[in-house]
Design a protein around this motif. Structure first.
Motif, mmCIF file in Angstrom:
data_model
loop_
_atom_site.group_PDB
_atom_site.id
_atom_site.type_symbol
_atom_site.label_atom_id
_atom_site.label_comp_id
_atom_site.label_asym_id
_atom_site.label_seq_id
_atom_site.Cartn_x
_atom_site.Cartn_y
_atom_site.Cartn_z
ATOM 1 N N VAL A 12 0.839 -1.191 0.000
ATOM 2 C CA VAL A 12 0.000 0.000 0.000
ATOM 3 C C VAL A 12 0.880 1.249 0.000
ATOM 4 C CG1 VAL A 12 -1.618 1.360 1.371
ATOM 5 C CG2 VAL A 12 -2.025 -1.077 1.031
ATOM 6 N N LEU A 13 1.939 1.240 0.809
ATOM 7 C CA LEU A 13 2.857 2.373 0.835
ATOM 8 C C LEU A 13 3.529 2.557 -0.519
ATOM 9 C CD1 LEU A 13 4.220 4.601 2.433
ATOM 10 C CD2 LEU A 13 5.927 2.940 3.167
ATOM 11 N N VAL A 14 3.958 1.458 -1.132
ATOM 12 C CA VAL A 14 4.581 1.526 -2.456
ATOM 13 C C VAL A 14 3.589 2.090 -3.468
ATOM 14 C CG1 VAL A 14 5.457 0.119 -4.365
ATOM 15 C CG2 VAL A 14 6.285 -0.276 -2.050
ATOM 16 N N VAL A 15 2.342 1.642 -3.396
ATOM 17 C CA VAL A 15 1.323 2.141 -4.327
ATOM 18 C C VAL A 15 1.120 3.637 -4.132
ATOM 19 C CG1 VAL A 15 -1.131 2.060 -4.877
ATOM 20 C CG2 VAL A 15 0.160 -0.050 -4.596
ATOM 21 N N VAL A 16 1.056 4.083 -2.894
ATOM 22 C CA VAL A 16 0.856 5.504 -2.620
ATOM 23 C C VAL A 16 2.026 6.305 -3.183
ATOM 24 C CG1 VAL A 16 0.791 7.214 -0.759
ATOM 25 C CG2 VAL A 16 -0.608 5.153 -0.616
ATOM 26 N N ILE A 17 3.232 5.824 -2.977
ATOM 27 C CA ILE A 17 4.412 6.515 -3.509
ATOM 28 C C ILE A 17 4.379 6.521 -5.032
ATOM 29 C CG2 ILE A 17 6.928 6.359 -3.729
ATOM 30 C CD1 ILE A 17 6.916 5.352 -0.792
ATOM 31 N N LEU A 18 4.052 5.378 -5.632
ATOM 32 C CA LEU A 18 4.003 5.298 -7.088
ATOM 33 C C LEU A 18 2.945 6.217 -7.671
ATOM 34 C CD1 LEU A 18 4.482 1.470 -7.662
ATOM 35 C CD2 LEU A 18 6.127 3.298 -8.122
#
Length: 193
Positions: A12-18
């Protein structure tokens, strides 16, 4: 189960950053960035089928995100996500907190593989921590405090709605003779994160 929740949290954090990065790049630029920088951080194969981005509305999605297993494990993907769709309140991107109206993860497939020195997911997290320096605990508390002050406080993120559906976990252990146990994950719906 805790490692799966931790991996989903990281995802989820990676998705938010992406999605945040995607506001500054074209769809093809994001695809290339994920496939170029992803392997540098995970030390594995990273592939992305497609990106759909609408910077004005704050909507974005990644289709077919695959992250391979670390070295020393099977050729299976550590995880594959059919679709990750995010709706961000674009007016909060420069503020604190950043508000994410919805994160939807469709058809995640997670491979949990036991090896001689731990699991594939533990090794994947170690690879990311080493690549980003997140696992560095050698600094004293005073150093960490001073560093935090100089870099500024981290932004808070509010996720109003998180949905995970169609998930599947495969468990691979040498004791099972190379056969994978397949388990369907229950759908998850959380709000106010």
């Amino acid at each position: 189960m805790k490692i799966i929740i931790k991996v989903l949290g990281v995802l989820v954090l990676v998705v938010v950053i992406l999605v945040g990065v995607s506001l500054y790049y074209l769809d093809s630029g994001i695809k290339k960035a994920v496939e170029t920088f992803g392997p540098d951080y995970t030390l594995t194969r990273v592939e992305l089928n497609d990106v759909s981005l609408s910077p004005l509305s704050g909507k974005g999605s990644l289709l077919g995100l695959a992250v391979g297993n670390p070295q020393g494990f099977s050729d299976a993907n550590a995880f594959y996500l059919g679709e990750i769709a995010v709706v961000v309140d674009t007016q909060t991107l420069s503020g604190d907190p950043v508000i994410i109206h919805r994160v939807r993860i469709v058809a995640p497939q997670i491979t949990f593989e036991q090896g001689g020195n731990g699991t594939n997911l533990q090794q994947l997290l170690k690879n990311i921590e080493q690549s980003t320096g997140a696992g560095n605990t050698s600094a004293s508390p005073e150093d960490a405090s001073a560093e935090g002050e100089s870099e500024g406080a981290a932004k808070k993120i509010i996720i109003k709605d998180l949905q995970v559906s169609g998930g599947r976990v495969s468990y691979i252990n040498p004791l099972l003779g190379g056969k994978a146990l397949e388990l369907d994950l229950p759908d998850i719906q959380m709000s106010g994160i």
